[in-house]
Design a protein around this motif. Structure first.
Motif, PDB file in Angstrom:
ATOM      1  N   THR A   8       0.856  -1.174   0.000  1.00 21.56           N
ATOM      2  CA  THR A   8       0.000   0.000   0.000  1.00 21.56           C
ATOM      3  C   THR A   8       0.899   1.233   0.000  1.00 21.56           C
ATOM      4  O   THR A   8       2.105   1.149   0.281  1.00 21.56           O
ATOM      5  N   ALA A   9       0.314   2.364  -0.292  1.00 26.03           N
ATOM      6  CA  ALA A   9       1.080   3.618  -0.251  1.00 26.03           C
ATOM      7  C   ALA A   9       1.653   3.841   1.141  1.00 26.03           C
ATOM      8  O   ALA A   9       2.790   4.288   1.294  1.00 26.03           O
ATOM      9  N   GLU A  10       0.887   3.511   2.153  1.00 21.01           N
ATOM     10  CA  GLU A  10       1.349   3.698   3.536  1.00 21.01           C
ATOM     11  C   GLU A  10       2.506   2.758   3.862  1.00 21.01           C
ATOM     12  O   GLU A  10       3.468   3.148   4.530  1.00 21.01           O
ATOM     13  N   GLU A  11       2.452   1.528   3.370  1.00 22.16           N
ATOM     14  CA  GLU A  11       3.557   0.579   3.574  1.00 22.16           C
ATOM     15  C   GLU A  11       4.817   1.062   2.856  1.00 22.16           C
ATOM     16  O   GLU A  11       5.924   0.982   3.398  1.00 22.16           O
ATOM     17  N   ARG A  12       4.641   1.546   1.645  1.00 24.03           N
ATOM     18  CA  ARG A  12       5.785   2.071   0.885  1.00 24.03           C
ATOM     19  C   ARG A  12       6.399   3.261   1.610  1.00 24.03           C
ATOM     20  O   ARG A  12       7.608   3.358   1.735  1.00 24.03           O
ATOM     21  N   LYS A  14       6.312   3.939   4.803  1.00 27.10           N
ATOM     22  CA  LYS A  14       7.002   3.458   6.001  1.00 27.10           C
ATOM     23  C   LYS A  14       8.327   2.801   5.643  1.00 27.10           C
ATOM     24  O   LYS A  14       9.329   3.009   6.335  1.00 27.10           O
ATOM     25  N   ASP A  15       8.361   2.020   4.564  1.00 25.47           N
ATOM     26  CA  ASP A  15       9.613   1.397   4.127  1.00 25.47           C
ATOM     27  C   ASP A  15      10.668   2.457   3.801  1.00 25.47           C
ATOM     28  O   ASP A  15      11.837   2.325   4.177  1.00 25.47           O
ATOM     29  N   ILE A  16      10.266   3.505   3.092  1.00 29.69           N
ATOM     30  CA  ILE A  16      11.194   4.590   2.748  1.00 29.69           C
ATOM     31  C   ILE A  16      11.671   5.282   4.010  1.00 29.69           C
ATOM     32  O   ILE A  16      12.866   5.551   4.177  1.00 29.69           O
ATOM     33  N   GLN A  17      10.768   5.562   4.926  1.00 25.38           N
ATOM     34  CA  GLN A  17      11.136   6.253   6.161  1.00 25.38           C
ATOM     35  C   GLN A  17      12.047   5.387   7.024  1.00 25.38           C
ATOM     36  O   GLN A  17      13.017   5.889   7.601  1.00 25.38           O
ATOM     37  N   ASP A  18      11.779   4.094   7.097  1.00 27.38           N
ATOM     38  CA  ASP A  18      12.637   3.186   7.863  1.00 27.38           C
ATOM     39  C   ASP A  18      14.028   3.099   7.244  1.00 27.38           C
ATOM     40  O   ASP A  18      15.037   3.102   7.960  1.00 27.38           O
ATOM     41  N   ASN A  19      14.077   3.030   5.914  1.00 31.68           N
ATOM     42  CA  ASN A  19      15.370   2.984   5.231  1.00 31.68           C
ATOM     43  C   ASN A  19      16.153   4.268   5.482  1.00 31.68           C
ATOM     44  O   ASN A  19      17.349   4.228   5.784  1.00 31.68           O
ATOM     45  N   ALA A  20      15.499   5.406   5.350  1.00 30.98           N
ATOM     46  CA  ALA A  20      16.161   6.690   5.598  1.00 30.98           C
ATOM     47  C   ALA A  20      16.684   6.744   7.033  1.00 30.98           C
ATOM     48  O   ALA A  20      17.831   7.156   7.273  1.00 30.98           O
ATOM     49  N   ALA A  21      15.876   6.327   7.982  1.00 30.30           N
ATOM     50  CA  ALA A  21      16.288   6.342   9.388  1.00 30.30           C
ATOM     51  C   ALA A  21      17.506   5.440   9.609  1.00 30.30           C
ATOM     52  O   ALA A  21      18.426   5.807  10.345  1.00 30.30           O
ATOM     53  N   ALA A  74      13.984  12.476   0.493  1.00 33.47           N
ATOM     54  CA  ALA A  74      14.761  11.452   1.193  1.00 33.47           C
ATOM     55  C   ALA A  74      13.946  10.606   2.163  1.00 33.47           C
ATOM     56  O   ALA A  74      14.243   9.429   2.347  1.00 33.47           O
ATOM     57  N   MET A  75      12.925  11.211   2.783  1.00 32.48           N
ATOM     58  CA  MET A  75      12.179  10.513   3.830  1.00 32.48           C
ATOM     59  C   MET A  75      10.702  10.341   3.505  1.00 32.48           C
ATOM     60  O   MET A  75       9.941   9.914   4.359  1.00 32.48           O
ATOM     61  N   ASN A  76      10.306  10.753   2.317  1.00 34.39           N
ATOM     62  CA  ASN A  76       8.890  10.703   1.923  1.00 34.39           C
ATOM     63  C   ASN A  76       8.029  11.418   2.959  1.00 34.39           C
ATOM     64  O   ASN A  76       6.972  10.931   3.353  1.00 34.39           O
ATOM     65  N   ALA A  77       8.513  12.587   3.390  1.00 41.60           N
ATOM     66  CA  ALA A  77       7.842  13.340   4.445  1.00 41.60           C
ATOM     67  C   ALA A  77       6.549  13.998   3.968  1.00 41.60           C
ATOM     68  O   ALA A  77       5.690  14.310   4.778  1.00 41.60           O
ATOM     69  N   GLY A  78       6.440  14.241   2.664  1.00 37.54           N
ATOM     70  CA  GLY A  78       5.209  14.814   2.134  1.00 37.54           C
ATOM     71  C   GLY A  78       5.004  16.279   2.477  1.00 37.54           C
ATOM     72  O   GLY A  78       3.880  16.758   2.462  1.00 37.54           O
ATOM     73  N   ARG A  79       6.085  16.997   2.755  1.00 38.47           N
ATOM     74  CA  ARG A  79       5.946  18.402   3.146  1.00 38.47           C
ATOM     75  C   ARG A  79       6.182  19.377   1.999  1.00 38.47           C
ATOM     76  O   ARG A  79       5.960  20.567   2.161  1.00 38.47           O
ATOM     77  N   TYR A  80       6.627  18.894   0.858  1.00 41.68           N
ATOM     78  CA  TYR A  80       6.910  19.783  -0.271  1.00 41.68           C
ATOM     79  C   TYR A  80       5.849  19.579  -1.335  1.00 41.68           C
ATOM     80  O   TYR A  80       5.553  18.454  -1.732  1.00 41.68           O
TER      81      TYR A  80
END
Length: 150
Positions: A8-12, A14-21, A74-80
């Motif tokens: 899902t988009a949410e899983e993707r 989270k995966d990006i955010q976990d990888n970045a972290a 980088a973190m798929n933060a969604g702020r831009y």
């Protein structure tokens, strides 16, 4: 045979955010990266005048936008939610060769700030993709608009 995993988009996200972290990428790192990098840009003999002419005294808002941009990249933060191509198209001083300087300064900054070659590679893959995309938007594909020789 490789199994395809549908996320899902949410899983993707989270995966990006976990990888970045796992690479040490967080808001504090993005903040330091953007502040340091754009300090170098401002001091660069070639890029500094171009950026200073475009940004003027509005560096604070520009840096805030760039932090949101890189956090989103980088973190798929969604702020831009800006539009980088039109923002760059209005600056006619930008030349193709400026992208190599920009990428070089970005790599140098990452290598100095990051504790890991993997973090450098993670950002550089994205930065190079962004640079290619902007170059295509600004300058087109070399040879595409040429008339065929007869």
């Amino acid at each position: 045979m490789t199994e395809t995993r549908l996320r899902t988009a949410e899983e993707r996200r989270k995966d990006i955010q976990d990888n970045a972290a796992s690479l040490g990428i967080d808001d504090a790192f993005i903040d330091l990266l953007v502040e340091t990098f754009y300090g170098r840009i401002r001091d660069d003999a070639t890029l500094g005048p171009i950026f200073n002419a475009a940004i003027g005294d509005n560096w604070g808002p520009h840096l805030a936008t760039m932090k949101d941009f890189w956090a989103s990249v980088a973190m798929n933060a969604g702020r831009y939610s800006g539009k980088p191509v039109p923002a760059h198209q209005k600056h006619t001083a930008i030349q193709k060769e400026h992208f190599a300087i920009w990428l070089g300064l970005f790599r140098q900054t990452l290598e100095e700030l990051s504790g890991s070659p993997k973090t450098v590679a993670y950002f550089m893959e994205r930065a190079e993709r962004i640079a290619r995309s902007l170059q295509l938007a600004l300058f087109g594909i070399p040879g595409l608009n040429r008339s065929p020789s007869i």
